[in-house]
Structures are given as structure tokens and as C-alpha cells.
Design an enzyme around this catalytic site. Sequence first.
Site, PDB file in Angstrom:
ATOM      1  N   GLU A 108      15.662 -25.637  -3.493  1.00 19.32           N
ATOM      2  CA  GLU A 108      14.211 -25.783  -3.366  1.00 19.32           C
ATOM      3  C   GLU A 108      13.662 -24.735  -2.399  1.00 19.32           C
ATOM      4  O   GLU A 108      14.293 -24.410  -1.383  1.00 19.32           O
ATOM      5  CB  GLU A 108      13.868 -27.181  -2.870  1.00 19.32           C
ATOM      6  CG  GLU A 108      12.426 -27.578  -3.073  1.00 19.32           C
ATOM      7  CD  GLU A 108      12.208 -29.082  -2.897  1.00 19.32           C
ATOM      8  OE1 GLU A 108      11.274 -29.442  -2.176  1.00 19.32           O
ATOM      9  OE2 GLU A 108      12.983 -29.868  -3.487  1.00 19.32           O
ATOM     10  N   ASP A 110       9.795 -24.078  -0.659  1.00 14.87           N
ATOM     11  CA  ASP A 110       8.506 -24.781  -0.566  1.00 14.87           C
ATOM     12  C   ASP A 110       7.453 -24.058   0.254  1.00 14.87           C
ATOM     13  O   ASP A 110       7.727 -23.570   1.348  1.00 14.87           O
ATOM     14  CB  ASP A 110       8.688 -26.141   0.137  1.00 14.87           C
ATOM     15  CG  ASP A 110       9.631 -27.073  -0.585  1.00 14.87           C
ATOM     16  OD1 ASP A 110       9.853 -26.884  -1.780  1.00 14.87           O
ATOM     17  OD2 ASP A 110      10.148 -27.993   0.071  1.00 14.87           O
ATOM     18  N   GLU A 112       4.083 -25.958   1.567  1.00 13.73           N
ATOM     19  CA  GLU A 112       3.353 -27.223   1.594  1.00 13.73           C
ATOM     20  C   GLU A 112       2.157 -27.077   2.531  1.00 13.73           C
ATOM     21  O   GLU A 112       2.281 -26.536   3.634  1.00 13.73           O
ATOM     22  CB  GLU A 112       4.251 -28.369   2.056  1.00 13.73           C
ATOM     23  CG  GLU A 112       5.314 -28.717   1.027  1.00 13.73           C
ATOM     24  CD  GLU A 112       6.211 -29.859   1.491  1.00 13.73           C
ATOM     25  OE1 GLU A 112       6.438 -30.777   0.682  1.00 13.73           O
ATOM     26  OE2 GLU A 112       6.675 -29.826   2.641  1.00 13.73           O
TER      27      GLU A 112
END
Length: 331
Positions: A108, A110, A112
Site C-alpha cells: 500500500e 497512501d 490521506e
Amino acid sequence: MGWSHLGFLCCCYLVVVVAYGSTKKLPIISFDEGYTHLFGDDNLAVVRDGKSVHLSLDERTGSGFVSQDLYLHGFFSASIKLPADYTAGVVVAFYMSNGDMFEKNHDEIDFEFLGNIRGKDWRIQTNIYGNGSTNIGREERYNLWFDPSDDFHQYSILWTDSQIIFYVDNVPIREFKRTESMGGDFPAKPMTLYATIWDGSNWATNGGKYRVNYKYAPYIAGFSDLVLHGCAVDPIEHIVKCDNAEGSEAIPTGVTPVQRIKMEGFRKKHMTYSYCYDRVRYKVSPPECVIIPQEAERLKAFDPVTFGNGRRHHGKRHHHSRISQAKSTSI
């Protein structure tokens, strides 16, 4: 052919494509060319001749979209405008993951965006997982030098077999290099790109002290200037198809000397948390960390950070059949 060999081919391709870099514009695509609806029913709206998307969160549901293809390395970007006013508990995410295919050892990468109470700024969080290393969160958090709800700003991820770079408006804010000491913790398997908005009331703002207030709903995040540039992978046949679209020359390969100066300035002024200095979570820093004493001292001034657990993956059950089909063949 294994993922590591495919990764080598993709990396070589990406370097060749941008070896003769120019100032040409990025290869922007329409929503239908590269994406599909993930969840949220009519809380997702495609606008402006199909080249922009509005994701909204209300008391019924959040929403999200997902790339049609899996990618092994590449450059992934979108211009995003975040909701304004009271946004506590709201999370907007722009990220890559293969959690549907590799439930126990997923990767993953990310971006955010964490909402806040009125009068307080949005915060950005970046994070990286590799090979299911969710027990080691590699989060960093930052403030921004602008209000991300006033206008669209570009957020980008460059992922190669040796590094991951996060950019904001072409300014690199984080450079994460693969090290031998990490072992398999560097993302190395094909991933899909996601964009979502959802309710993170339990953790996103002051550790859950301030929750989403649906009196201010709908919360709308705008996405435009969508870029999916990389090596698409057929998850069943393991066939790689690399993008050579017009505008490829504008894709970056790393951090230039001028950008490095900007990155160092950004991190000194705007970074508020790094997992490398979190002695509550890690008595010994993870092996890839480079400890800078001045940075460690500066970050002590900021409040402790609370993180979510298993967040936003609920939306992935809506993922397209191609991923599910690949998953069934890999078990």
C-alpha cells in the site's frame, strides 16, 4: 514470470521514457479511460466532459473510484480540492493497494487527507506498507502552505523498484528509498489506484475527539487532471503493457537538486510527525530510518498521534471482477 522480473522490465521502461524530459504537460485521461465506480452509488458524479469527479460523503455513505487496471510501478496523480468549513472526522484518500489480491501480504502507498474543526487546517498523512507489514506503520504527517479547500492542487505518487516519492504541486515532500535492511517490506507487487471519501470519526481528528457532523454534509471532494502512467499488469497472464501516451516526457524520475532544496525546506517547516521518531510505538526505529537529531528535537513539540486500524478497506468489496478472478487463481 514473477513480479520481481516484471518489476525490472517496468523500471527500465519508465527510466527510458523520461530520459529526455521536457516541460510538456502530463498525460491526463478522462474518468472512463482509466477508472470505474467503486462504491457510494450517486455520491460519485463525473463532471466537466468526463474529466473531473466529485466524491461526496453524507449520512448514508461515502464514495470512491478505482483504476481499471493493476500497475507495477509508475506515476499516479490527481488535482484535488478538499471540502471546506467544518470537516472533523472526514478522510479523503488517494492511494494504491493490492489488498483484494493479497489479503495477508498486501502492499500500500497512501496519501490521506484528514479533516479538522472550523478554523483549523487540513493535515496530510503519507504511509507505506510492503508485503503485509501493517505492524510497522510508516506514517508521516504534514501541514500545508496553502488552504487545500480553496482550489485544486496536484498530489502525485512516483513508484519505482527502488524508491517512492510523494509530491504536492510538483514539490517532493517525501522520498522513501528501498534499503536492504527492509527485506520484503518495500511495495513490490502490482497495485490498483483508489480515491475515496469516508467517515474516520474514530481516529482522524484529535484521536477521535471530534467526529463528523452531518449537519455540514454533503462533504464534497473534487478530483481532476487524472494521470495513470505506468506499466499495467494482467493479473492472470502476468503480461505487462507500459504506457507511452503523449505527455510521457513530463513524468518525473526522481528528485532534482532544486526540488531537493524545496523538499528539505518543506519538511523542516511543515512536517509534524514521522514514525522514525515515535518512541511510544517503536523502542528502536525501523531499520530504514535515518535519524536527524535536529528533526527529532523539533518534532517533540507536536501532540501525540492516533492512527486508525483497518480503515477504508470496507469499500474494496466493490472491486471489479478482474481482481477477484486473479485472487482465486493465486490461492
